[in-house]
Design a protein around this motif. Structure first.
Motif, short mmCIF file in Angstrom:
data_model
loop_
_atom_site.label_atom_id
_atom_site.label_comp_id
_atom_site.label_asym_id
_atom_site.label_seq_id
_atom_site.Cartn_x
_atom_site.Cartn_y
_atom_site.Cartn_z
N LYS A 63 0.84 -1.20 0.00
CA LYS A 63 0.00 0.00 0.00
C LYS A 63 0.87 1.24 0.00
O LYS A 63 1.76 1.41 0.83
CB LYS A 63 -0.91 -0.02 1.22
N GLN A 64 0.63 2.16 -0.92
CA GLN A 64 1.47 3.33 -1.08
C GLN A 64 0.84 4.59 -0.49
O GLN A 64 1.52 5.53 -0.14
CB GLN A 64 1.75 3.57 -2.57
N THR A 65 -0.47 4.63 -0.42
CA THR A 65 -1.15 5.84 0.01
C THR A 65 -0.93 6.11 1.49
O THR A 65 -1.03 5.22 2.31
CB THR A 65 -2.67 5.74 -0.26
N VAL A 66 -0.61 7.33 1.82
CA VAL A 66 -0.43 7.73 3.21
C VAL A 66 -1.62 8.59 3.61
O VAL A 66 -1.84 9.67 3.06
CB VAL A 66 0.88 8.52 3.42
N THR A 175 11.06 2.07 10.31
CA THR A 175 9.74 2.51 9.86
C THR A 175 8.89 1.34 9.41
O THR A 175 7.70 1.27 9.71
CB THR A 175 9.88 3.52 8.71
N SER A 176 9.51 0.40 8.69
CA SER A 176 8.76 -0.77 8.21
C SER A 176 8.25 -1.62 9.36
O SER A 176 7.07 -2.01 9.39
CB SER A 176 9.64 -1.62 7.29
N GLU A 179 5.46 0.01 11.13
CA GLU A 179 4.22 -0.14 10.35
C GLU A 179 3.62 -1.53 10.53
O GLU A 179 2.40 -1.67 10.70
CB GLU A 179 4.51 0.12 8.87
N GLU A 212 5.57 9.41 6.07
CA GLU A 212 5.05 8.08 6.38
C GLU A 212 5.13 7.81 7.88
O GLU A 212 4.19 7.30 8.50
CB GLU A 212 5.83 7.01 5.62
N SER A 215 2.49 9.83 9.82
CA SER A 215 1.17 9.20 9.75
C SER A 215 1.09 7.99 10.66
O SER A 215 0.09 7.78 11.35
CB SER A 215 0.86 8.79 8.30
N LEU A 216 2.17 7.19 10.70
CA LEU A 216 2.17 5.96 11.50
C LEU A 216 2.03 6.25 12.99
O LEU A 216 1.24 5.61 13.68
CB LEU A 216 3.45 5.18 11.24
#
Length: 263
Positions: A63-66, A175-176, A179, A212, A215-216
């Motif tokens: 998924k790319q959308t933030v 970050t990954s 997520e 990103e 948002s997370l």
């Protein structure tokens, strides 16, 4: 260049054909302004009118959308609102942890990992969930076999966020993994092991935040507030852990609209 294209892209600086030496070589650096302009003309003429991008479909699976929600956190249950002094103390403690981690990162990175520690690749979402949470929590099985009481099996209970482990994680991996765990937490219950990993990953997160990551952590704080409200048993230790994460996101990472109102 065709006339139709030329009409859509008029020349801002028209250049007439110029006489150049017979030994002019467009592959070598230009020696005069005329040679430079001629080289630009040649390169422009070689550009295709239509260019088709070669896209790897496998890179589009993730998924790319933030999405950044503007809604705040739900207030703490009655009687559990943290004081401003408590929140400021947690921020100070967290800042000290981050400074110590940055100062000694190279030292901890050089430490050898135990033979049973195999860190997953950054893109291995399922592998990281099992690594951090343990197969028992990940698979939602609480049964213990007889031989499991003889010692700690980290594959079953999850590896703790040891400094020797988190110091090896670059920002992309931090970050990954953050997520992956937030995604898991979005549908599952809060556990002490999850809390330790979230705290450690936040301590490794560099400022200023990338969009990103921004948002997370906002998503994380809102989820913590939701779980905190639904805490039926009013487990004080668990509520404090959830409140701590909200505090760090809102007050250390400057997401003040998510902060708990002081008691």
């Amino acid at each position: 260049m065709e006339s139709g294209v030329e009409e859509l892209m008029p020349r801002l600086l028209p250049v007439d054909d110029c006489d150049l030496a017979e030994d002019f070589d467009p592959t070598v650096p230009p020696r005069t302004p005329q040679e430079y302009l001629k080289r630009v003309q040649i390169e422009a003429a070689r550009c295709p009118d239509v260019v088709v991008a070669q896209i790897d479909p496998r890179k589009l699976k993730k998924k790319q959308t933030v999405n950044i929600s503007l809604s705040g956190c739900q207030p703490a249950p009655e009687g559990y609102s943290p004081t401003l002094k408590w929140q400021q103390q947690q921020v100070a403690n967290f800042s000290a942890v981050r400074q110590s981690l940055n100062k000694h990162r190279n030292h901890w990175r050089s430490q050898h990992l135990d033979s049973n520690v195999t860190m997953p690749k950054s893109e291995d979402e399922e592998g990281w969930k099992k690594f951090c949470l343990g197969e028992r929590v990940y698979s939602e099985t609480d049964a213990l076999s007889d031989n499991e009481n003889l010692g700690i099996d980290y594959m079953k209970v999850g590896f703790p966020p040891l400094l020797s482990i988190v110091s090896r994680m670059n920002q992309a991996t931090v970050t990954s993994v953050l997520e992956y765990l937030i995604s898991w937490f979005g549908e599952k219950k809060f556990t002490p092991g999850l809390g330790r990993w979230l705290y450690a990953l936040l301590a490794c997160l560099e400022k200023p935040l990338l969009p990103e990551a921004h948002s997370l952590i906002r998503q994380l704080a809102r989820r913590c507030s939701e779980v905190r409200v639904l805490e039926e048993s009013k487990n004080e230790e668990q509520i404090s852990a959830l409140t701590l994460i909200i505090c760090l996101v809102s007050r250390y990472f400057d997401q003040r609209d998510l902060a708990d109102e002081p008691a």
